[in-house]
Design an enzyme around this catalytic site. Structure first.
Site, PDB file in Angstrom:
ATOM      1  N   GLU A 162      34.765  15.316  42.525  1.00  0.00           N
ATOM      2  CA  GLU A 162      36.153  14.863  42.631  1.00  0.00           C
ATOM      3  C   GLU A 162      37.022  15.928  43.287  1.00  0.00           C
ATOM      4  O   GLU A 162      37.831  15.634  44.163  1.00  0.00           O
ATOM      5  CB  GLU A 162      36.708  14.528  41.245  1.00  0.00           C
ATOM      6  CG  GLU A 162      38.138  14.010  41.300  1.00  0.00           C
ATOM      7  CD  GLU A 162      38.767  13.848  39.921  1.00  0.00           C
ATOM      8  OE1 GLU A 162      39.729  13.085  39.792  1.00  0.00           O
ATOM      9  OE2 GLU A 162      38.286  14.492  38.972  1.00  0.00           O
ATOM     10  N   SER A 204      43.977   6.345  36.375  1.00  0.00           N
ATOM     11  CA  SER A 204      44.364   5.651  37.611  1.00  0.00           C
ATOM     12  C   SER A 204      43.547   4.373  37.771  1.00  0.00           C
ATOM     13  O   SER A 204      42.332   4.361  37.551  1.00  0.00           O
ATOM     14  CB  SER A 204      44.121   6.557  38.830  1.00  0.00           C
ATOM     15  OG  SER A 204      44.878   7.731  38.749  1.00  0.00           O
ATOM     16  N   SER A 251      40.781  11.899  30.356  1.00  0.00           N
ATOM     17  CA  SER A 251      41.909  12.545  29.687  1.00  0.00           C
ATOM     18  C   SER A 251      42.391  11.738  28.482  1.00  0.00           C
ATOM     19  O   SER A 251      42.352  10.506  28.485  1.00  0.00           O
ATOM     20  CB  SER A 251      43.074  12.720  30.663  1.00  0.00           C
ATOM     21  OG  SER A 251      42.732  13.617  31.699  1.00  0.00           O
ATOM     22  N   GLU A 279      46.187  25.873  36.593  1.00  0.00           N
ATOM     23  CA  GLU A 279      45.750  26.920  35.673  1.00  0.00           C
ATOM     24  C   GLU A 279      44.221  26.927  35.522  1.00  0.00           C
ATOM     25  O   GLU A 279      43.593  27.998  35.469  1.00  0.00           O
ATOM     26  CB  GLU A 279      46.408  26.724  34.299  1.00  0.00           C
ATOM     27  CG  GLU A 279      47.921  26.977  34.289  1.00  0.00           C
ATOM     28  CD  GLU A 279      48.723  25.833  34.892  1.00  0.00           C
ATOM     29  OE1 GLU A 279      49.916  26.047  35.166  1.00  0.00           O
ATOM     30  OE2 GLU A 279      48.167  24.737  35.088  1.00  0.00           O
ATOM     31  N   GLN A 301      38.099   6.489  35.797  1.00  0.00           N
ATOM     32  CA  GLN A 301      37.491   7.504  34.938  1.00  0.00           C
ATOM     33  C   GLN A 301      38.286   7.646  33.649  1.00  0.00           C
ATOM     34  O   GLN A 301      39.490   7.891  33.662  1.00  0.00           O
ATOM     35  CB  GLN A 301      37.370   8.845  35.662  1.00  0.00           C
ATOM     36  CG  GLN A 301      38.656   9.483  36.096  1.00  0.00           C
ATOM     37  CD  GLN A 301      38.413  10.812  36.793  1.00  0.00           C
ATOM     38  OE1 GLN A 301      37.732  10.868  37.809  1.00  0.00           O
ATOM     39  NE2 GLN A 301      38.968  11.881  36.243  1.00  0.00           N
TER      40      GLN A 301
END
Length: 411
Positions: free
Chosen positions: A252, A169, A137, A381, A134
């Site tokens: 996920e 990853s 980020s 968070e 994926q």
């Protein structure tokens, strides 16, 4: 609710256990702690893991809750969890760390895919003939995923992609990837995104491994330099990529939340029996027993909460807040358990050398890699915001950039 197996679930459990016993050796109870595959370099074990996933798929256990016409068994999420529980007792290659993404991508293609290419990719992806990563980020957009700056510019029937992704990853092993990019910077950040699938072998893509704390290099930087994608690789409408992202990440997080922790607790108990405090086995110390009991209770709470989520999925209902709760508690729990194991080892806990450290340094590697569960799929968070705003009904966090055009935001 009743957490015991129904007759149908008991029959499935027996079938799964019988197949596993016929196809894999039992796991040695003394070595039941397996290294978290996110913490090291998975390249050497990758062929065996793909082969094991293909074997499960061919037997009807590799895509349990997918339709039969796609090679699944039209089962449900509870059956998937039952198989994971049974599989944990056998010495088999780990597949979940890449199949989480594969299953998520396949679910996405079923739900949002509209092109023949999308359907063609599902079967080989469930079998692990194709492996996915994926591409979400970025250096400046992790928890705030809607802030991605990778550009997607329309050029006739193609899209030109330019930008950088990070912490990806298995990018160095992947055949395909899912990508979110900014297709319109003149609207607020959540509205200007589009979602694509990417052939990772195309020119215009380069990967660079990231050296991790554990010494492995499973994460990567990915550079997209004028990558050209046909419009058939777009998933969902132009500018509606955020809706697709949310759908993908929900799957996920639920996969993260069903991770088996009972083998980790069993390994911790064995360690407490082996090491000594004040000349006696650590397991005889009241403080040690209290900590282990606390870990067990919290693990049971997560497991049963997640089972409630899976029950909802099995009834074709939308899962509730269990996803966020399970992920938040599990991530901190793994980190606390592995840190406690290092404390029990005393000075040996600071030694990574496999020849000098108890259990070949596995606990050390697990502790260093435990941060992954607190970052992947949404940080602690973010999970606390989800719980506070969507479950407890607290006021939303202040987001001053929510309604501003993206091109007016400071880089």
């Amino acid at each position: 609710m009743d957490f015991n197996d129904t007759p149908e679930e008991a029959a499935f459990r027996a079938e799964a256990r019988a197949w596993l016993a016929a196809n894999a050796p039992p796991r040695d109870a003394a070595n039941s702690l397996a290294i978290n595959q996110e913490t090291g370099d998975f390249s050497a074990e990758f062929p065996q893991a793909r082969a094991w996933q293909a074997r499960k798929y061919d037997a009807g256990f590799g895509a349990i809750y997918f339709p039969r016409e796609l090679g699944g068994r039209s089962g449900n999420a509870l059956q998937h969890m039952i198989f994971m529980q049974e599989e944990a007792a056998f010495d088999v290659p780990a597949t979940n760390h890449f199949m989480i993404v594969n299953r998520g991508c396949c679910s996405l293609l079923i739900k949002h895919g509209s092109q023949p290419l999308h359907r063609e990719l599902i079967r080989p992806s469930l079998r692990a003939d194709k492996v996915w990563c994926q591409l979400f980020s970025e250096p400046g957009a992790g928890s705030d995923l809607a802030g991605v700056r990778t550009r997607a510019e329309r050029d006739g029937d193609e899209w030109v992609i330019t930008g950088q992704k990070i912490w990806t990853s298995n990018a160095h092993l992947a055949d395909w990837g899912v990508l979110v990019a900014r297709s319109d910077a003149s609207v607020p950040k959540h509205k200007g995104l589009s979602f694509f699938i990417v052939d990772m072998k195309l020119s215009g893509i380069s990967t660079r491994p990231i050296r991790q704390l554990t010494g492995g290099s499973n994460f990567n930087e990915v550079f997209l330099d004028g990558l050209r994608l046909p419009d058939a690789c777009r998933i969902g409408d132009v500018g509606a990529g955020w809706k697709v992202v949310v759908s993908f990440l929900a799957g996920e997080r639920s996969n993260i939340a069903v991770k088996e922790l009972q083998p980790l607790i069993a390994a911790l108990i064995r360690l407490a029996r082996q090491v000594r405090i004040g000349g006696r086995p650590a397991i005889e110390d009241g403080g040690v027993r209290e900590r282990i009991a606390s870990f067990h209770l919290r693990e049971a709470g997560v497991r049963l909460t997640v089972q409630r989520m899976l029950t909802a999925l099995a009834r074709n209902e939308e899962p509730g807040p269990e996803i966020a709760i399970g992920k938040l508690v599990l991530g901190t729990l793994v980190q606390e358990m592995t840190a406690f194991a290092l404390d029990l080892m005393g000075s040996h806990g600071a030694v990574m050398d496999a020849d000098a450290s108890p259990m070949a340094g596995v606990w050390q590697s697990e502790w260093l890699g435990s941060v992954v569960d607190r970052l992947g799929g949404g940080t602690d968070e973010i999970m606390r915001n989800v719980i506070g705003e969507r479950i407890l009904g607290l006021p939303e966090d202040v987001r001053v950039d929510k309604h501003l055009p993206f091109n007016q935001l400071r880089a």
